[in-house]
Write a protein that holds these residues in place. Sequence first.
Motif, PDB file in Angstrom:
ATOM      1  N   ALA A 178       0.813  -1.218   0.000  1.00 59.20           N
ATOM      2  CA  ALA A 178       0.000   0.000   0.000  1.00 59.20           C
ATOM      3  C   ALA A 178       0.845   1.267   0.000  1.00 59.20           C
ATOM      4  CB  ALA A 178      -0.944   0.007   1.210  1.00 59.20           C
ATOM      5  N   ASP A 180       2.944   1.921  -2.129  1.00 58.03           N
ATOM      6  CA  ASP A 180       3.020   2.295  -3.552  1.00 58.03           C
ATOM      7  C   ASP A 180       4.384   2.906  -3.893  1.00 58.03           C
ATOM      8  OD1 ASP A 180       2.062   2.464  -6.143  1.00 58.03           O
ATOM      9  OD2 ASP A 180       1.152   4.447  -5.846  1.00 58.03           O
ATOM     10  N   SER A 206       7.811  -6.207  -6.093  1.00 55.40           N
ATOM     11  CA  SER A 206       6.436  -5.939  -5.656  1.00 55.40           C
ATOM     12  C   SER A 206       5.470  -6.968  -6.227  1.00 55.40           C
ATOM     13  CB  SER A 206       6.009  -4.528  -6.068  1.00 55.40           C
ATOM     14  OG  SER A 206       5.918  -4.407  -7.482  1.00 55.40           O
TER      15      SER A 206
END
Length: 232
Positions: A178, A180, A206
């Motif tokens: 999250a 990012d 990721s």
Amino acid sequence: MPLSPLEHDRRYGELDQVIRAYAGQSADDTPNEPSVALTAYLRQTWHTRPWALAVAERQLREYAADNPPGRLRLRLGEFYAIPDVGLPEDETRPWLYCLADHIKHSIEQGEVPPPAMPATHWEWQTRFPELAQFLGGWFSQDMPDEFDDHDAAVDGYRTTTDPHLVARLVGELHELLALDLDESDYALAVAELGMEVDPPAPYSPSGWLALVAGRLSAPRAEYGPGAQADAP
């Protein structure tokens, strides 16, 4: 006699956490500016254990007031010897008081470092403890000698780990994703968290973390090295 674990924690437990935050970092705090290490400690502690800040401030001052200790106490093991932080001995006491002053100011003024990507090795490890255990314990450089592939290592973790810890790992994986981050930062993240092998092709760091989160979230009967999943 040497300090018992209980007595150590009563007198030096949170001080030890502060000092550990400086592993690999410079103790370059000034009266006007906390270091990267102390800022990382403040950020993580404010958001997880805010009550511990007052304990740290008190233990820092008490330690500084009694530093250096007498030779008898050192010989008996009744004193916590802080690790070397790269400061001359005569600068250690003023530095400890400086840390205590910064923590006191943060508490009294309510100055909380905003949420951010971890800035130090200590902060990565402290923010994502189960992920650090997973990556450091199951994906060290010995992984290819212990498992056939990455899927087998993930399966080994799941089948030998308490489901509550598996669920905690899934939560930490989602928290990390999250953020990012850029892919280069995810590569840094997995390295800081102990991973010593590359993700399996064709996944980016990721992408592989997302794959692992999905597989560990699936019912156990549906999980296995042969399970199919699309690349994120």
